[in-house]
Design a protein around this motif. Structure first.
Motif, PDB file in Angstrom:
ATOM      1  N   ARG A 147      25.355 -86.224-203.665  1.00  0.00           N
ATOM      2  CA  ARG A 147      25.275 -87.156-204.793  1.00  0.00           C
ATOM      3  C   ARG A 147      26.637 -87.329-205.463  1.00  0.00           C
ATOM      4  O   ARG A 147      27.047 -88.446-205.778  1.00  0.00           O
ATOM      5  CB  ARG A 147      24.257 -86.643-205.815  1.00  0.00           C
ATOM      6  CG  ARG A 147      24.113 -87.533-207.053  1.00  0.00           C
ATOM      7  CD  ARG A 147      23.059 -86.980-207.981  1.00  0.00           C
ATOM      8  NE  ARG A 147      23.379 -85.621-208.411  1.00  0.00           N
ATOM      9  CZ  ARG A 147      24.220 -85.361-209.418  1.00  0.00           C
ATOM     10  NH1 ARG A 147      24.816 -86.343-210.056  1.00  0.00           N
ATOM     11  NH2 ARG A 147      24.447 -84.108-209.772  1.00  0.00           N
ATOM     12  N   ASN A 148      27.341 -86.229-205.652  1.00  0.00           N
ATOM     13  CA  ASN A 148      28.643 -86.325-206.290  1.00  0.00           C
ATOM     14  C   ASN A 148      29.692 -86.932-205.377  1.00  0.00           C
ATOM     15  O   ASN A 148      30.587 -87.657-205.828  1.00  0.00           O
ATOM     16  CB  ASN A 148      29.103 -84.938-206.759  1.00  0.00           C
ATOM     17  CG  ASN A 148      28.946 -84.768-208.253  1.00  0.00           C
ATOM     18  OD1 ASN A 148      28.721 -85.733-208.981  1.00  0.00           O
ATOM     19  ND2 ASN A 148      29.069 -83.557-208.733  1.00  0.00           N
ATOM     20  N   LEU A 149      29.607 -86.626-204.085  1.00  0.00           N
ATOM     21  CA  LEU A 149      30.538 -87.241-203.136  1.00  0.00           C
ATOM     22  C   LEU A 149      30.341 -88.751-203.111  1.00  0.00           C
ATOM     23  O   LEU A 149      31.314 -89.523-203.124  1.00  0.00           O
ATOM     24  CB  LEU A 149      30.327 -86.648-201.746  1.00  0.00           C
ATOM     25  CG  LEU A 149      31.158 -87.261-200.617  1.00  0.00           C
ATOM     26  CD1 LEU A 149      32.649 -87.206-200.930  1.00  0.00           C
ATOM     27  CD2 LEU A 149      30.855 -86.563-199.295  1.00  0.00           C
ATOM     28  N   LYS A 150      29.091 -89.178-203.080  1.00  0.00           N
ATOM     29  CA  LYS A 150      28.810 -90.618-203.106  1.00  0.00           C
ATOM     30  C   LYS A 150      29.337 -91.259-204.390  1.00  0.00           C
ATOM     31  O   LYS A 150      29.879 -92.374-204.374  1.00  0.00           O
ATOM     32  CB  LYS A 150      27.306 -90.853-202.975  1.00  0.00           C
ATOM     33  CG  LYS A 150      26.921 -92.319-202.999  1.00  0.00           C
ATOM     34  CD  LYS A 150      25.409 -92.504-202.909  1.00  0.00           C
ATOM     35  CE  LYS A 150      25.047 -93.981-202.997  1.00  0.00           C
ATOM     36  NZ  LYS A 150      23.570 -94.182-202.956  1.00  0.00           N
ATOM     37  N   LYS A 151      29.186 -90.551-205.501  1.00  0.00           N
ATOM     38  CA  LYS A 151      29.682 -91.050-206.782  1.00  0.00           C
ATOM     39  C   LYS A 151      31.182 -91.298-206.727  1.00  0.00           C
ATOM     40  O   LYS A 151      31.681 -92.333-207.187  1.00  0.00           O
ATOM     41  CB  LYS A 151      29.352 -90.041-207.884  1.00  0.00           C
ATOM     42  CG  LYS A 151      29.889 -90.401-209.260  1.00  0.00           C
ATOM     43  CD  LYS A 151      29.566 -89.287-210.253  1.00  0.00           C
ATOM     44  CE  LYS A 151      30.223 -89.552-211.605  1.00  0.00           C
ATOM     45  NZ  LYS A 151      29.980 -88.430-212.560  1.00  0.00           N
TER      46      LYS A 151
END
Length: 398
Positions: free
Chosen positions: A226-230
């Motif tokens: 989720r954070n990588l995608k963000k």
């Protein structure tokens, strides 16, 4: 004193170093190397900083390195690779000297084999206002506590210096978490290249919370998809290269990354991602057709179906590595070698490649043939060398 027979015994005055450097500046590198053998003065002149382009200076954290750092102050820019840094006074003094003497001249910094403290690094980074490449790979000591860049004032100082950073290497960090990742990447808003190779990334399931990744807010224990995608969404306008080699990325996670809206990757490295499937490759090339470099070596579940997908979907590809993909056969290699843009192909340790289909691809004519510069067939035990017609410009490793 005997007089010579009409000979002038007056010694020729030695040319100033600046004049010798100016003379050598008209020579090519190979000729300059030969000229450096004339005498000691010419050797010294040939070593002048103006002739050292794209040079990286590697040295350990020691008292003797202080003089080297001071000497580099003559250069307009430099790249540094400093090893064996720790929390003791010698390392602190060296980093202080780098900041004071080189500061805005440092374009690239790597700190391999170090156990640097946060205080030492934060005393240096705000001074490196021209930094373009930062390598923090393997520096677990920075991230173990989870407190790196936790103070707002430190983040502001680092962001002010690193706002122009283009390349960030965070590979092989065992303790990288959502919190520390977000703090650091907030300071680097214009990344072009990011490496997370070998990092412990939770792509599907959070082992600490016992729930799917994304159901919990920013984790202090791990880095989530989720954070990588963000990050990809925030920096999609600049980011062109991503390295996720040796991670546990799943087919669905790769699909999520590939489908980030308006993300246009030019380079993707997935070496050793053993869970990837042919279907995930088909999705990847569908949503990232502009890829120029793709490394899917040691992805042992991939078959020739992936080669077909890459050949059909990546028409601008220049570099492809299929090394150690044991299920790949000849099928698809002829089509791959018909991609005119291809310059480098690595099929080393692909045990079922014999070269038959490669001959067809290399025999193509006109625009329908790759103009290979490098071709690796290392440990292809069934390769039929007498039948493989290598491109005349190819540098082949067999």
């Amino acid at each position: 004193m005997e007089e010579s027979d009409g000979e002038d015994m007056t010694e020729t005055p030695e040319l100033p170093l600046e004049i010798i450097i100016y003379i050598l500046s008209f020579l090519h590198a190979s000729d300059r190397k030969e000229a450096s053998l004339v005498c000691h003065s010419w050797y010294i002149a040939s070593q002048d900083h103006c002739f050292q382009k794209n040079a990286t200076f590697c040295f350990p954290a020691s008292a003797s390195s202080l003089e080297l750092v001071r000497g580099l102050a003559r250069r307009s820019n430099c790249s540094l690779r400093i090893s064996q840094l720790d929390g003791f006074s010698v390392s602190r003094s060296l980093l202080l000297e780098v900041g004071l003497c080189l500061g805005s001249r440092v374009e690239s910094l790597a700190l391999p084999g170090s156990s640097i403290t946060e205080a030492s690094l934060l005393s240096l980074l705000p001074r490196l206002t021209s930094l373009r490449r930062l390598d923090l790979s393997g520096l677990d000591s920075l991230f173990m506590s989870g407190a790196f860049l936790s103070r707002e004032e430190h983040r502001q100082q680092v962001r002010s210096a690193l706002c122009g950073l283009e390349e960030l290497d965070l590979s092989d960090l065992r303790y990288l978490s959502d919190l520390t990742f977000n703090r650091l990447t907030w300071c680097t808003p214009r990344l072009r290249r990011l490496s997370l190779a070998g990092c412990h990334i939770a792509f599907e399931f959070d082992p600490y919370q016992g729930c799917p990744v994304g159901a919990v807010e920013d984790s202090s224990a791990l880095l989530s998809l989720r954070n990588l995608k963000k990050l990809l969404m925030e920096q999609k306008s600049t980011l062109i290269a991503l390295d996720l080699s040796r991670t546990s990325i799943t087919p669905e996670s790769l699909r999520t990354i590939a489908q980030v809206q308006d993300l246009v990757l030019k380079e993707l490295y997935l070496q050793g991602c053993k869970e990837l499937t042919d279907y995930s490759m088909e999705i990847l090339v569908k949503h990232q057709p502009g890829l120029l470099k793709l490394d899917i070596s040691s992805c042992t579940e991939l078959t020739s179906r992936s080669v077909d997908a890459v050949a059909r979907g990546l028409k601008s590809l220049t570099h492809l590595s299929l090394s150690r993909n044991w299920k790949i056969t000849e099928k698809g290699l002829a089509d791959q070698l018909s991609v005119a843009s291809l310059r480098s192909l690595d099929v080393s340790e692909c045990l079922h490649v014999s070269g038959t289909e490669m001959v067809k691809g290399l025999k193509g004519s006109g625009a329908g043939r790759a103009r290979l510069e490098t071709l690796s067939l290392k440990s292809c035990t069934y390769i039929q060398m007498c039948s493989v017609l290598l491109h005349p410009m190819a540098n082949t490793d067999v």
